[in-house]
Design a protein around this motif. Sequence first.
Motif, PDB file in Angstrom:
ATOM      1  N   ALA A 291     -10.333  45.998 -23.339  1.00 12.89           N
ATOM      2  CA  ALA A 291      -9.677  45.900 -21.799  1.00 12.89           C
ATOM      3  C   ALA A 291     -10.803  46.466 -20.908  1.00 12.89           C
ATOM      4  O   ALA A 291     -11.353  47.514 -20.883  1.00 12.89           O
ATOM      5  N   ASP A 292     -10.826  45.604 -19.882  1.00 14.94           N
ATOM      6  CA  ASP A 292     -11.527  45.962 -18.589  1.00 14.94           C
ATOM      7  C   ASP A 292     -10.514  46.691 -17.468  1.00 14.94           C
ATOM      8  O   ASP A 292      -9.209  46.437 -17.818  1.00 14.94           O
ATOM      9  N   ALA A 298      -3.141  45.832 -15.231  1.00 10.88           N
ATOM     10  CA  ALA A 298      -1.927  44.769 -15.403  1.00 10.88           C
ATOM     11  C   ALA A 298      -1.165  45.022 -16.697  1.00 10.88           C
ATOM     12  O   ALA A 298       0.205  45.010 -16.574  1.00 10.88           O
ATOM     13  N   ALA A 299      -1.726  45.990 -17.586  1.00 10.52           N
ATOM     14  CA  ALA A 299      -1.047  46.401 -18.739  1.00 10.52           C
ATOM     15  C   ALA A 299       0.030  47.624 -18.384  1.00 10.52           C
ATOM     16  O   ALA A 299       1.313  47.708 -18.569  1.00 10.52           O
ATOM     17  N   TRP A 315       6.987  56.035 -20.762  1.00  8.64           N
ATOM     18  CA  TRP A 315       5.889  56.626 -19.723  1.00  8.64           C
ATOM     19  C   TRP A 315       4.901  57.381 -20.663  1.00  8.64           C
ATOM     20  O   TRP A 315       3.620  57.629 -19.999  1.00  8.64           O
ATOM     21  N   LEU A 316       4.828  57.642 -21.795  1.00 11.41           N
ATOM     22  CA  LEU A 316       3.984  58.177 -22.788  1.00 11.41           C
ATOM     23  C   LEU A 316       2.671  57.108 -22.937  1.00 11.41           C
ATOM     24  O   LEU A 316       1.433  57.230 -22.576  1.00 11.41           O
ATOM     25  N   ARG A 320      -1.130  57.024 -21.494  1.00 14.04           N
ATOM     26  CA  ARG A 320      -2.229  56.425 -22.301  1.00 14.04           C
ATOM     27  C   ARG A 320      -3.207  55.591 -21.675  1.00 14.04           C
ATOM     28  O   ARG A 320      -4.282  55.468 -21.754  1.00 14.04           O
ATOM     29  N   LEU A 321      -2.463  54.399 -20.967  1.00 13.42           N
ATOM     30  CA  LEU A 321      -3.307  53.365 -20.345  1.00 13.42           C
ATOM     31  C   LEU A 321      -3.837  53.958 -19.208  1.00 13.42           C
ATOM     32  O   LEU A 321      -5.026  53.507 -19.059  1.00 13.42           O
ATOM     33  N   TYR A 322      -3.297  55.044 -18.411  1.00 16.35           N
ATOM     34  CA  TYR A 322      -4.163  55.398 -17.450  1.00 16.35           C
ATOM     35  C   TYR A 322      -5.053  56.324 -17.829  1.00 16.35           C
ATOM     36  O   TYR A 322      -6.448  56.350 -17.263  1.00 16.35           O
TER      37      TYR A 322
END
Length: 413
Positions: A291-292, A298-299, A315-316, A320-322
């Motif tokens: 992922a960029d 967007a995710a 939220w977990l 992780r995405l952050y």
Amino acid sequence: MIPAAEPRDELADTVRVEGARILATLVRTVGSLQVAEDAVQEAVVAALRSWPRTGVPAEPRAWLTVTARNRAIDILRRERARAGKEREATELARLRTPELPPESVVRDDQLRLIFTCCHPTLSPEARVALALRTLCGLSPAQIAAVLLSSEAAIAKRLTRTRGKIAAARIPYRVPSDEELPGRLAAVCGVVHALYTAGHAPLEGEAAVDVDGCTEALRLARLLHDLLPDEAMPAAVLALLLLTDSRRPARVDDAGEVVLLADQDRARWDAAAIAEGCALLDASLRRTGGVADPYQLQAAIAAEHARAPAYAQTDWLEIVRLYDLLLSVAPSAPAALSRAVAVAEASGTAAALAALDAIEPSPRWHAVRAELLACEGRYAEAVAEITTSLTETVTAPERRHRERRRAIWAARVR
């Protein structure tokens, strides 16, 4: 005619949006960004003087187009007189044509203008400043606020950038396939910046600049239509759609800010969410799951959109995405948003600890105030939210924070 009593700010929104579209076509006709900008600016000034008295024309774009063409003719004639020589008559003849360009031509002209603004010989700061000026119609003062600079510095930067475009004879066209990789990231960044400027307007009383958001979405669609097999434009459009899907619930009937936890999710745009998620999935398939920054943002937006209620948000996964986002594109706003997600996933103590690693800012103080209030530390929360109320805070956000401060102050024992 729209009644002459229409508020002046609505007229300004109309001429700003239509003026940007007219500018794109006028640049191609006159061959000069500076001449086209001057002509459109004079047409906009004429509209703001005339329309409050006469009403907005039934075809405002046609009115502005004709007026801008006439102003361009006047400017070119003045230049010809100063130079003491004749210009080719074909240039003026093209300007005198009575027909308005079809939508397909306007579409192509706008894409040409986006790619001209994002030429690789221009610095990233110059690209964004020029795009915010030409595509979004922001004033130098507004651009200065976005880029954390001074109005004088932005005015100089815009002048230098226009001069560089003219001196380097940067072509006004969509680049070839071989040239696209060098410009695509910049173009996507500009479109995202345009939406951000509308999503959180720096001036005025409105919490959202609806016209600005709509225009950015339209440009994102144009870019995706031009490059349907590229992952990044699809991710940008997905991000904008997923973010914009919540717009109907972001403010109440009085136009005041509504927190995400309190939003009526039935008002979210389900069609935009479905389209955004589909675009994100397609974008991720094209990059093999690597992922960029736009895909990651967007995710995150998709996780919020999928949750049937605030309490059911994963939220977990958002934390992780952050973490992934900060590893590829570190920024203070992302770090602050991660701290909010940490509070939901692991508690306020963990979130306050995360804040300690972030440079304080007005938003940092506002986030810390909310976390302190969650712990019942209302006096400290009042102090933090007061510190956050700097002159850079927008009017809607200021009102929201002042309401929060009043609630907490009443709870101080």
